[in-house]
Design a protein around this motif. Sequence first.
Motif, PDB file in Angstrom:
ATOM      1  N   ILE A  46       0.831  -1.204   0.000  1.00 33.51           N
ATOM      2  CA  ILE A  46       0.000   0.000   0.000  1.00 33.51           C
ATOM      3  C   ILE A  46       0.866   1.255   0.000  1.00 33.51           C
ATOM      4  N   GLN A  47       1.936   1.262   0.811  1.00 32.25           N
ATOM      5  CA  GLN A  47       2.784   2.441   0.884  1.00 32.25           C
ATOM      6  C   GLN A  47       3.527   2.683  -0.427  1.00 32.25           C
ATOM      7  N   LYS A  48       4.006   1.601  -1.056  1.00 30.96           N
ATOM      8  CA  LYS A  48       4.691   1.751  -2.346  1.00 30.96           C
ATOM      9  C   LYS A  48       3.742   2.307  -3.413  1.00 30.96           C
ATOM     10  N   LEU A  49       2.517   1.782  -3.436  1.00 29.16           N
ATOM     11  CA  LEU A  49       1.545   2.244  -4.417  1.00 29.16           C
ATOM     12  C   LEU A  49       1.178   3.703  -4.157  1.00 29.16           C
ATOM     13  N   SER A  50       0.991   4.065  -2.898  1.00 26.39           N
ATOM     14  CA  SER A  50       0.648   5.455  -2.587  1.00 26.39           C
ATOM     15  C   SER A  50       1.760   6.407  -2.998  1.00 26.39           C
ATOM     16  N   ASP A  51       3.017   5.989  -2.825  1.00 21.88           N
ATOM     17  CA  ASP A  51       4.143   6.829  -3.240  1.00 21.88           C
ATOM     18  C   ASP A  51       4.113   7.071  -4.751  1.00 21.88           C
ATOM     19  N   ARG A  52       3.787   6.039  -5.513  1.00 21.76           N
ATOM     20  CA  ARG A  52       3.698   6.204  -6.974  1.00 21.76           C
ATOM     21  C   ARG A  52       2.584   7.169  -7.354  1.00 21.76           C
ATOM     22  N   LEU A  53       1.461   7.092  -6.645  1.00 28.20           N
ATOM     23  CA  LEU A  53       0.330   7.971  -6.943  1.00 28.20           C
ATOM     24  C   LEU A  53       0.670   9.423  -6.606  1.00 28.20           C
ATOM     25  N   VAL A  54       1.383   9.628  -5.499  1.00 29.17           N
ATOM     26  CA  VAL A  54       1.795  10.983  -5.130  1.00 29.17           C
ATOM     27  C   VAL A  54       2.725  11.557  -6.197  1.00 29.17           C
ATOM     28  N   ALA A  55       3.609  10.706  -6.723  1.00 29.88           N
ATOM     29  CA  ALA A  55       4.588  11.167  -7.715  1.00 29.88           C
ATOM     30  C   ALA A  55       3.937  11.702  -8.982  1.00 29.88           C
ATOM     31  N   VAL A  56       2.721  11.232  -9.291  1.00 29.45           N
ATOM     32  CA  VAL A  56       2.020  11.716 -10.488  1.00 29.45           C
ATOM     33  C   VAL A  56       0.822  12.576 -10.106  1.00 29.45           C
ATOM     34  N   ASP A  57       0.828  13.081  -8.858  1.00 29.80           N
ATOM     35  CA  ASP A  57      -0.162  14.057  -8.395  1.00 29.80           C
ATOM     36  C   ASP A  57      -1.568  13.484  -8.235  1.00 29.80           C
ATOM     37  N   LEU A  58      -1.664  12.175  -8.061  1.00 30.41           N
ATOM     38  CA  LEU A  58      -2.973  11.571  -7.770  1.00 30.41           C
ATOM     39  C   LEU A  58      -3.142  11.539  -6.243  1.00 30.41           C
ATOM     40  N   LEU A  59      -3.201  12.726  -5.660  1.00 29.99           N
ATOM     41  CA  LEU A  59      -3.148  12.853  -4.205  1.00 29.99           C
ATOM     42  C   LEU A  59      -4.370  12.263  -3.492  1.00 29.99           C
ATOM     43  N   PRO A  60      -5.603  12.521  -3.963  1.00 28.76           N
ATOM     44  CA  PRO A  60      -6.759  11.944  -3.248  1.00 28.76           C
ATOM     45  C   PRO A  60      -6.732  10.422  -3.210  1.00 28.76           C
ATOM     46  N   ARG A  61      -6.287   9.777  -4.303  1.00 27.19           N
ATOM     47  CA  ARG A  61      -6.209   8.311  -4.341  1.00 27.19           C
ATOM     48  C   ARG A  61      -5.173   7.798  -3.341  1.00 27.19           C
ATOM     49  N   ALA A  62      -4.021   8.461  -3.308  1.00 26.49           N
ATOM     50  CA  ALA A  62      -2.982   8.070  -2.359  1.00 26.49           C
ATOM     51  C   ALA A  62      -3.474   8.265  -0.921  1.00 26.49           C
ATOM     52  N   GLN A  63      -4.196   9.344  -0.711  1.00 26.95           N
ATOM     53  CA  GLN A  63      -4.750   9.637   0.612  1.00 26.95           C
ATOM     54  C   GLN A  63      -5.712   8.545   1.058  1.00 26.95           C
ATOM     55  N   GLU A  64      -6.570   8.089   0.154  1.00 27.83           N
ATOM     56  CA  GLU A  64      -7.533   7.022   0.477  1.00 27.83           C
ATOM     57  C   GLU A  64      -6.810   5.745   0.894  1.00 27.83           C
ATOM     58  N   LEU A  65      -5.758   5.399   0.156  1.00 25.99           N
ATOM     59  CA  LEU A  65      -5.007   4.182   0.472  1.00 25.99           C
ATOM     60  C   LEU A  65      -4.382   4.260   1.859  1.00 25.99           C
ATOM     61  N   LEU A  66      -3.763   5.394   2.166  1.00 20.71           N
ATOM     62  CA  LEU A  66      -3.084   5.526   3.453  1.00 20.71           C
ATOM     63  C   LEU A  66      -4.075   5.589   4.611  1.00 20.71           C
ATOM     64  N   LEU A  67      -5.225   6.223   4.396  1.00 18.16           N
ATOM     65  CA  LEU A  67      -6.249   6.255   5.444  1.00 18.16           C
ATOM     66  C   LEU A  67      -6.774   4.850   5.726  1.00 18.16           C
ATOM     67  N   SER A  68      -6.909   4.047   4.660  1.00 17.21           N
ATOM     68  CA  SER A  68      -7.356   2.659   4.856  1.00 17.21           C
ATOM     69  C   SER A  68      -6.297   1.865   5.625  1.00 17.21           C
ATOM     70  N   LEU A  69      -5.031   2.179   5.375  1.00 19.46           N
ATOM     71  CA  LEU A  69      -3.939   1.493   6.066  1.00 19.46           C
ATOM     72  C   LEU A  69      -3.947   1.834   7.556  1.00 19.46           C
ATOM     73  N   LEU A  70      -4.275   3.067   7.898  1.00 19.31           N
ATOM     74  CA  LEU A  70      -4.299   3.480   9.300  1.00 19.31           C
ATOM     75  C   LEU A  70      -5.401   2.776  10.092  1.00 19.31           C
ATOM     76  N   GLN A  71      -6.399   2.252   9.403  1.00 17.52           N
ATOM     77  CA  GLN A  71      -7.496   1.573  10.084  1.00 17.52           C
ATOM     78  C   GLN A  71      -7.143   0.144  10.472  1.00 17.52           C
ATOM     79  N   LYS A  72      -6.001  -0.335   9.999  1.00 15.48           N
ATOM     80  CA  LYS A  72      -5.585  -1.704  10.324  1.00 15.48           C
ATOM     81  C   LYS A  72      -5.040  -1.790  11.745  1.00 15.48           C
ATOM     82  N   ASP A  73      -5.180  -2.946  12.347  1.00 14.78           N
ATOM     83  CA  ASP A  73      -4.789  -3.133  13.746  1.00 14.78           C
ATOM     84  C   ASP A  73      -3.356  -3.645  13.908  1.00 14.78           C
ATOM     85  N   ASP A  74      -2.707  -4.018  12.796  1.00 16.73           N
ATOM     86  CA  ASP A  74      -1.403  -4.659  12.930  1.00 16.73           C
ATOM     87  C   ASP A  74      -0.228  -3.702  12.733  1.00 16.73           C
ATOM     88  N   LEU A  75      -0.500  -2.389  12.704  1.00 16.75           N
ATOM     89  CA  LEU A  75       0.580  -1.428  12.533  1.00 16.75           C
ATOM     90  C   LEU A  75       1.277  -1.184  13.871  1.00 16.75           C
TER      91      LEU A  75
END
Length: 208
Positions: A46-75
Amino acid sequence: ARMVKIFEDIFIGNHADDNLSPIKSLALYHDFRWLASLSTKQNTIIQKLSDRLVAVDLLPRAQELLLSLLQKDDLSPDNKARVGSRLAVIYLFENKPQEALDILEVTDAPNLSSATINPRKIIAARAYSALNRPDEALQMLANDYSPNAILHRFEIYWKSGDWDNASDTIKYLIEEPKPGQKLSSEQMNYILDWATALKQAGKETVLV
């Protein structure tokens, strides 16, 4: 198991970077996200994919991925804080400094590693600067002599017209010139900024 391994290779290796556009990478992830949930490396995917999205200015998509990651219990606390840092940077790109500070606070935890804490302080300082709160920004950067922290302190002093402190700060980014080697464009810019700050501060002797 073989499909999970292929999925990991695509996103964690360089296969996606070399063969897929960021949009296709995102589509592939959404179509087969159940594979990611079976992988022990889901967080990294998820983090690798979000970094790629940020690099091409797809910020809302990257934001959605990272917010979903924060909801996980294993971090772990450190991983959660690093994800929060990534999100905060996205908020800064979107000119949302208060949201950046909020997500840094939500993902904060005691006893974080210095490798996690130091970048978060610089991100917070940039958010405070964007909110026109330079004193709090400088407080976040106190005792941090990393190049990023020095550069941001210099920018704060430059913006406020504090030429004395600006000239005393930027000089720490100037490297000793090596005979026969050209200066990098970065070093040339630092030297010009230093000279300008010295001139504005009236430090003619140092300038010469």
